[in-house]
Each structure stands twice: as structure tokens, then as C-alpha cells.
Enzyme design. Structure first.
Site, PDB file in Angstrom:
ATOM      1  CD  GLU A  94      -3.032  -1.091   2.215  1.00 26.33           C
ATOM      2  OE1 GLU A  94      -4.049  -1.783   2.068  1.00 26.33           O
ATOM      3  OE2 GLU A  94      -2.865  -0.316   3.195  1.00 26.33           O
ATOM      4  CD  GLU A 117      -3.873  -5.626   3.574  1.00 25.47           C
ATOM      5  OE1 GLU A 117      -4.688  -4.777   3.999  1.00 25.47           O
ATOM      6  OE2 GLU A 117      -2.647  -5.502   3.683  1.00 25.47           O
TER       7      GLU A 117
END
Length: 444
Positions: A166, A351
Site C-alpha cells: 500500500e 487484502e
């Protein structure tokens, strides 16, 4: 919703994900300090000023945690290797730290779990944070050194390696919004971090490719950019947010260019000669990780500095984080990545999950809302595959309730409940539902 592993292609990888600082306990094993320790120690940054020093004590309890994955019939485990544990000063190797990950990977293989490794899930060693962290170009080279060191030990046994988790959180959330460590609110720092985090990715890929390492990727997070209205101003705001959050990183990698509407704001603050780094950033990936949680509604915010965007709460049901539940967004990004950016490249949902105020009552945690969330997003993934996206796996976030960064231990994402006083683990109803869905027909 009745879905099972047999609704997905043969070889599809089902698993759960965690991150080192959130579960291991940084007080153990001669782990070095990281910028999350100091961020958490600063009043007002983290709920109750909690940190990851103890977390879930996965450092000592990892065998039982891996047993939980195996007992749920999972195929893989997405974990991260802490830079601060492996190299406490950002440079020199801590034998105890690297030995821990050696044992951990062997433990996964012994249980039939495919190890999906993430190199950087936000533990910047404090010694490197002191020299500017991701605002300092030299940090990118130190990251390549770390990538090489840990891969020389683990690379022959892991199924896949992600360089960065991320980058939007690493750069924008942490250097422009100031919500995560190092807690800056500085457009110049943000512009440099947004470029340097991708440069670090590129240098890492270059180093590992030179070692003959295979199956290299990156994990990007995506946020569905809905609009408050159909006005041109709100549409422009949502498109700019899409550029900042979603397009900057994937286009930097796949097109070797940054979105022009974002450069209108960040361009004056970018590092000198940043364009020269784009071929290095744009090296071929072997796979792409997609993290997806929610959508947000955006509107133009006149009279405010760039990017002049305000976020408005949406009407849909929300998780404990206040995030709208919108499974259609996962389908959108999986098909969008395939159509617009990566073609037939393997994609993993690395995720997807929800926080819920789970309660342990009489030894049981009933989290039917999470069951519904999970299977709705599995259904969205199944539909994306039918619509042409080459999705190869799905990792739920997270295996365990854990340290949820600025939210401390307040928000619970886990399939497994953790009592943070006793560290007792209790599988929730969502864990059992997923285990039933993943069970194989044995003929017994």
C-alpha cells in the site's frame, strides 16, 4: 451465501494476511525501533498511545497461529518481514531476527501453506527515519539492500514476494494527511515519498531479478471514487482522487508516467529529474496484489487549497471503521486492472476485510456480519474471474485481531478473536464459516 473453494478455478489460493508490526511484538528478538514506535508515543496520534511492542506476541506464538491457518484448510499465508527486525539500524543484520523468519517460513511449508511474503509493511527503522525516511532518496537504496539480505535467506522457499504494501498509505496518508507514521502534513514531503516509494520498489525488483528471484509483485490499495453529485465540479474532484489514490502507483509502474491531473498539484514539489527513474519503476511485474476495503463519496471543496476535495459519508451500511460496505468496488478494480493496466497478469486479492465490534460471550464470537461481508466479496471476486480478470487468490485481512495502527487495539478485523490481556485466541464464527467453505471433499 453458499460459496466454496469449488466455485473457483483449480489452484486458486485461499489464505489470510497479517503484518509483522501488527502481530509479532517488536519488544522481542532484538528488533530495532521503528517510526511507528515514536509516532505512537506522541500524544494524540494513536488511540490510548498504544504501540506494537507486544501486539499478539506472534513472535512466540507463531506455531499455534499457523495451526489456525492449517485447520481452516487455507492454502497460503500472506505475512511481512519487518525491516526493523531484520536490520535494527536499517543496515546491519540481526541474526535473531532473520532466524525467526527462517523458522516461520519452514513452519508454513511444514503445514502445507504457501508463503506469500511482503518486504515492507510500514516498519521504517528509526535510524533511517532520522535521515528523512521516504523523503530521502538514499532510503530507496537501503531498502534494496534489505530486500537482498532477507531474500538470500528466504527466497528459495517463498511462493511470492511483494516489495511494498500500500504505497498510498506509506506516502499520502502518512506524509500529506499525517494520519500514519511519520505523521507529516507537508506537500513537498508527500510528493517525494510518493515517488521514492515506487523508486524503492524498482530498485528492489532490479536487485532481486539480478539474483534470479522469480514471482515478484507489489501490493496496491484501491478506493472506489464515487461522487456526491453529477456536477462537473464533483466529477473533477472524484477523478482527481482516483488519480491520487488509485492511478498514481499503477500508472507509474505500468505506463511509466504519473497522472497529469495529480502532477498539476505535486509537480512543483517533485524531486529533481524524477522522470529519469520511470524506466526503473516500470519494470515488469510477475503479479499484482489488490487491496480493497471500501468506497468514498467525493465533492469539490471550493475555496480550499489543492486538491480541493471533501469526502462525504455515504448511505450504505458501514463497518466499525466507518467504511461503507460495497463489494461491487472489488469487482470494479479487479476487472479494471485487467482491462486497463495488466492484461492477463496474475492478480491476487491480497487484502479484503472488515472491522467489527466483536464480543466474546461464553467462549464464542458470533460475527455473522463478517461472514456476509466475506462471502459477498468472494462472490465479487468470482464474478470478476468470469468477466475476464486473471485472479489467482484471495487473502482475508486479517487472520488475527491485531494492532490496527492509529486505531490501536480498538478495531477488530480478525477471523480469530484475540484477548489482548491474556493473548488467548478464539476463532470466530466467520473463521468456522470460511473453514467449512474451504474444506476439501476427501471421500471419508
Amino acid at each position: 451465501m453458499s460459496l466454496s473453494r469449488y466455485d473457483f478455478p483449480e489452484g486458486f489460493v485461499f489464505g489470510a494476511a497479517t503484518a509483522a508490526y501488527q502481530i509479532e511484538g517488536s519488544a522481542f528478538g532484538n528488533c530495532g525501533p521503528c517510526h511507528w514506535d515514536t509516532f505512537a508515543a506522541t500524544p494524540g496520534n494513536v488511540v490510548r498511545a498504544e504501540d506494537g511492542s507486544k501486539a499478539c506476541d506472534h513472535y512466540h506464538q507463531w506455531p499455534a497461529d499457523l495451526d489456525l491457518l492449517q485447520a481452516a484448510h487455507m492454502d497460503g499465508y500472506r505475512f511481512s518481514t519487518s525491516w526493523a527486525r531484520v536490520m535494527p539500524d536499517g543496515v546491519n543484520i540481526n541474526p535473531e531476527g532473520i532466524d525467526f523468519y527462517d523458522r516461520l517460513v519452514d513452519g508454513m511449508l511444514a503445514r502445507g501453506l504457501q508463503p506469500f511474503q511482503t518486504l515492507y509493511h510500514w516498519e521504517m527503522p528509526s535510524a533511517l527515519a532520522d535521515t528523512g525516511g521516504w523523503t530521502n532518496r538514499d532510503t530507496c537504496h537501503r531498502f534494496a539492500d534489505f530486500s537482498e539480505a532477507i531474500t538470500r535467506r528466504l527466497g528459495d522457499r517463498v511462493a511470492a514476494i511483494a516489495t511494498i504494501n500500500e504505497p498510498w498509505c506509506v506516502a499520502w496518508l502518512s506524509h500529506f494527511l499525517g494520519v500514519h507514521a511519520p505523521g507529516l502534513r507537508d506537500i513537498r514531503a508527500a510528493a517525494r515519498a510518493m515517488h521514492h516509494i515506487l523508486l524503492a520498489h524498482g530498485l528492489s525488483v532490479e536487485r532481486l531479478r539480478g539474483m534470479g528471484q522469480q514471482n515478484l509483485g507489489i501490493v496496491l490499495n484501491f478506493d472506489y471514487p464515487a461522487t456526491v453529485s453529477a456536477s462537473p465540479e464533483d466529477q473533477t474532484a472524484a477523478n482527481l482522487w482516483d488519480g491520487i489514490f488509485n492511478r498514481w502507483y499503477i500508472e507509474g509502474i505500468t505506463r511509466q508516467a504519473y497522472p497529469s491531473n495529480v502532477l498539476e498539484g505535486l509537480g512543483p514539489h517533485m524531486p529533481a529529474h524524477w522522470q529519469d527513474d520511470m524506466p526503473l519503476i516500470g519494470q515488469k511485474l510477475d503479479w499484482l496484489g489488490v487491496n480493497y476495503y471500501t468506497r468514498n463519496l467525493h465533492a469539490h471543496a471550493p475555496g480550499t487549497p489543492w486538491p480541493s476535495i471533501r469526502t462525504v459519508p455515504g448511505p450504505l451500511p458501514k463497518t466499525q471503521m466507518g467504511w461503507e460496505i460495497y463489494p461491487e468496488g472489488l469487482h470494479h478494480f479487479l476487472t479494471r486492472m485487467a482491462k486497463d493496466y495488466v492484461g492477463d497478469l496474475p492478480i491476487y486479492v491480497t487484502e479484503n476485510g472488515m472491522a467489527n465490534a466483536d464480543q466474546l460471550e461464553d467462549g464464542v464470537v458470533n460475527d455473522r456480519i463478517r461472514e456476509d461481508f466475506l462471502f459477498a466479496h468472494l462472490a465479487a471476486t468470482k464474478q470478476a474471474i468470469a468477466d475476464g480478470a486473471n485472479v489467482k487468490g484471495f487473502f482475508y485481512w486479517s487472520l488475527l485481531d491485531n494492532y490496527e495502527w492509529a486505531e490501536g487495539y480498538e478495531k477488530r478485523f480478525g477471523l480469530v478473536h484475540v484477548d489482548f490481556a491474556t493473548l488467548a485466541r478464539t476463532p470466530k464464527s466467520s473463521y468456522h464459516a470460511l473453514a467449512r467453505a474451504l474444506a476439501r471433499n476427501t471421500g471419508a
